[in-house]
Motif scaffolding. Sequence first.
Motif, PDB file in Angstrom:
ATOM      1  N   LEU A 138      -6.381 -12.921   5.098  1.00  0.00           N
ATOM      2  CA  LEU A 138      -6.438 -13.129   3.866  1.00  0.00           C
ATOM      3  C   LEU A 138      -6.316 -12.857   2.515  1.00  0.00           C
ATOM      4  O   LEU A 138      -5.022 -12.629   1.916  1.00  0.00           O
ATOM      5  N   GLN A 139      -7.036 -11.495   2.363  1.00  0.00           N
ATOM      6  CA  GLN A 139      -7.034 -10.901   1.187  1.00  0.00           C
ATOM      7  C   GLN A 139      -6.106  -9.692   1.037  1.00  0.00           C
ATOM      8  O   GLN A 139      -5.248  -9.615  -0.094  1.00  0.00           O
ATOM      9  N   ALA A 140      -5.907  -9.301   2.475  1.00  0.00           N
ATOM     10  CA  ALA A 140      -4.616  -8.284   2.203  1.00  0.00           C
ATOM     11  C   ALA A 140      -3.081  -9.306   2.484  1.00  0.00           C
ATOM     12  O   ALA A 140      -2.717  -8.632   1.486  1.00  0.00           O
ATOM     13  N   SER A 166     -11.059 -14.984   7.505  1.00  0.00           N
ATOM     14  CA  SER A 166     -11.742 -14.930   5.695  1.00  0.00           C
ATOM     15  C   SER A 166     -12.739 -13.561   6.154  1.00  0.00           C
ATOM     16  O   SER A 166     -13.393 -13.078   5.167  1.00  0.00           O
ATOM     17  N   HIS A 167     -13.283 -12.727   7.298  1.00  0.00           N
ATOM     18  CA  HIS A 167     -14.010 -11.793   7.126  1.00  0.00           C
ATOM     19  C   HIS A 167     -13.037 -10.769   7.334  1.00  0.00           C
ATOM     20  O   HIS A 167     -12.065 -10.861   8.605  1.00  0.00           O
ATOM     21  N   PRO A 168     -13.791  -9.758   6.891  1.00  0.00           N
ATOM     22  CA  PRO A 168     -13.045  -8.433   7.971  1.00  0.00           C
ATOM     23  C   PRO A 168     -13.270  -7.927   9.150  1.00  0.00           C
ATOM     24  O   PRO A 168     -14.111  -8.307   9.633  1.00  0.00           O
ATOM     25  N   THR A 204       5.990  -4.499   7.387  1.00  0.00           N
ATOM     26  CA  THR A 204       4.338  -3.946   7.878  1.00  0.00           C
ATOM     27  C   THR A 204       3.473  -4.694   7.100  1.00  0.00           C
ATOM     28  O   THR A 204       3.619  -4.343   6.015  1.00  0.00           O
ATOM     29  N   LEU A 205       2.600  -5.108   7.294  1.00  0.00           N
ATOM     30  CA  LEU A 205       1.168  -4.982   6.584  1.00  0.00           C
ATOM     31  C   LEU A 205      -0.051  -4.722   7.707  1.00  0.00           C
ATOM     32  O   LEU A 205      -0.135  -5.933   8.348  1.00  0.00           O
ATOM     33  N   ASP A 206      -0.486  -4.018   7.133  1.00  0.00           N
ATOM     34  CA  ASP A 206      -1.941  -3.374   8.427  1.00  0.00           C
ATOM     35  C   ASP A 206      -2.824  -3.400   7.657  1.00  0.00           C
ATOM     36  O   ASP A 206      -3.115  -2.860   6.364  1.00  0.00           O
ATOM     37  N   TYR A 207      -3.861  -4.166   7.536  1.00  0.00           N
ATOM     38  CA  TYR A 207      -5.365  -3.648   7.020  1.00  0.00           C
ATOM     39  C   TYR A 207      -6.650  -3.184   8.365  1.00  0.00           C
ATOM     40  O   TYR A 207      -6.455  -3.429   9.131  1.00  0.00           O
ATOM     41  N   VAL A 223      -6.866   2.583   3.826  1.00  0.00           N
ATOM     42  CA  VAL A 223      -7.534   0.596   3.874  1.00  0.00           C
ATOM     43  C   VAL A 223      -6.471  -0.247   4.681  1.00  0.00           C
ATOM     44  O   VAL A 223      -6.908  -0.730   4.926  1.00  0.00           O
ATOM     45  N   MET A 224      -5.203  -0.293   3.870  1.00  0.00           N
ATOM     46  CA  MET A 224      -4.614  -1.218   3.615  1.00  0.00           C
ATOM     47  C   MET A 224      -2.975  -0.137   3.474  1.00  0.00           C
ATOM     48  O   MET A 224      -3.127   0.388   2.601  1.00  0.00           O
ATOM     49  N   GLN A 225      -2.266  -1.098   4.536  1.00  0.00           N
ATOM     50  CA  GLN A 225      -0.336  -0.097   3.683  1.00  0.00           C
ATOM     51  C   GLN A 225       0.738  -1.500   4.678  1.00  0.00           C
ATOM     52  O   GLN A 225       0.163  -2.388   4.897  1.00  0.00           O
ATOM     53  N   PHE A 226       1.566  -1.354   3.298  1.00  0.00           N
ATOM     54  CA  PHE A 226       2.303  -2.268   3.344  1.00  0.00           C
ATOM     55  C   PHE A 226       3.565  -1.948   2.962  1.00  0.00           C
ATOM     56  O   PHE A 226       3.765  -0.887   2.713  1.00  0.00           O
ATOM     57  N   GLY A 227       4.523  -2.485   4.169  1.00  0.00           N
ATOM     58  CA  GLY A 227       6.093  -1.354   3.757  1.00  0.00           C
ATOM     59  C   GLY A 227       7.539  -2.640   4.270  1.00  0.00           C
ATOM     60  O   GLY A 227       7.091  -2.951   5.341  1.00  0.00           O
TER      61      GLY A 227
END
Length: 388
Positions: free
Chosen positions: A371-373, A148-150, A361-364, A349-353
């Motif tokens: 949760l937001q990512a 819930s927190h970055p 991949t999900l990096d943030y 800030v965020m990447q998805f592929g």
Amino acid sequence: MDPGQALQSNMERMRQAAHARRNRPLQTMVSTTGAAPASKPSTANSTTTTTTTSSGLPNSPSLGSGPNPFPSSTASTSIPTPTNPTTPNTTSTAATDAETQAQEKLRKRLESVGIAPTVEAAGERERQAEPRRDVPKLDVTDTKSFLSHPPPPQHGLVLCYITREKSGNRYNMYMEDKHIFLLASTKRKSKTSNYLISLDKDDLHRNSGNFYGKLRANFVGTEFIIYDKGEKPTKEGLSSGLHLRQELGAVLYERNILGSKGPRKMTALLPAVDEQTNRRTVWRPDKEEDGLIAQYKKGNTEGMVTLRNKEPAWNEQLRAYVLNFNGRVTLASVKNFQLVDPSDPSKVVMQFGKINENKFTLDYQYPVSGLQAFGIALSAFDGKLVCE
């Protein structure tokens, strides 16, 4: 010097010149991640994720750059072989000059979109994608707090991945370090796309204590809102049970005139985060017109962070759109994207592929939470009638 010595000296100079020409270094050029040379890149063998546009081009849409967009076996070489050691081969020299100019043009083209023209040392690509080593490791023992927190601003990217089960419309998110499970989601039957998000991959029920949030779309799939587990406002604008739900984020997709042959355009809206306290601005609207999307459309962005997808650049040799994912994405997909702050487009800030058919991949990093990512990534999986 007598004639015999002069002849011997001339022959030695000719031999050295021929040897130098034979051993001249090969000319190479590296594309997207700077991992392999190329003179005639092939989209069939390329690991750069790509998106084609006009008719007649390959049908692999949106693009991102994988670890090696050019085949490693296509190094550009030019070694003249003159028939007379004392007379340079002008044809070979001209070809070499033309090739060098073409490579220089490609280098500038790649450099203009942030693609390094230098060769990476072994393991460099992996090091670039890893979080900084001079900060403490993230504490994931309290899963709810972690999600819930970055992460702290100085931490850098948190490396994760998502697995997909097409048969059940299920998605699981894991932290790449030790493959720690974080979140799960399933697409529920509804008039509009509705994804339930749970803390337990074996417990995907709305009334469960593991229910953690949801993602809901509009009818055509162009607008998505990420909610926590709170209750929906009643028609009177009041909640009837637990707490009124919060809006944790929103995603908007623009209409794409190229359909699946062009990259998507998207905007992510997130509640602003106080960098000192790491607390998120609370968006708890009791009416739709007070929500993130409605306020953004009115031009009121106070209390929110606006992120946009980094636009891929068209690569003429690859005949595709390219992005540099530093080796984190390896397959072409219209779903691939990177989000940046418009004020600092060089910082992802965020990447998805896509990595393979059912792994992504999900990096943030700050100011995005786990949760937001996950919610933003789920919106990329969903079909979009007017965008494609």
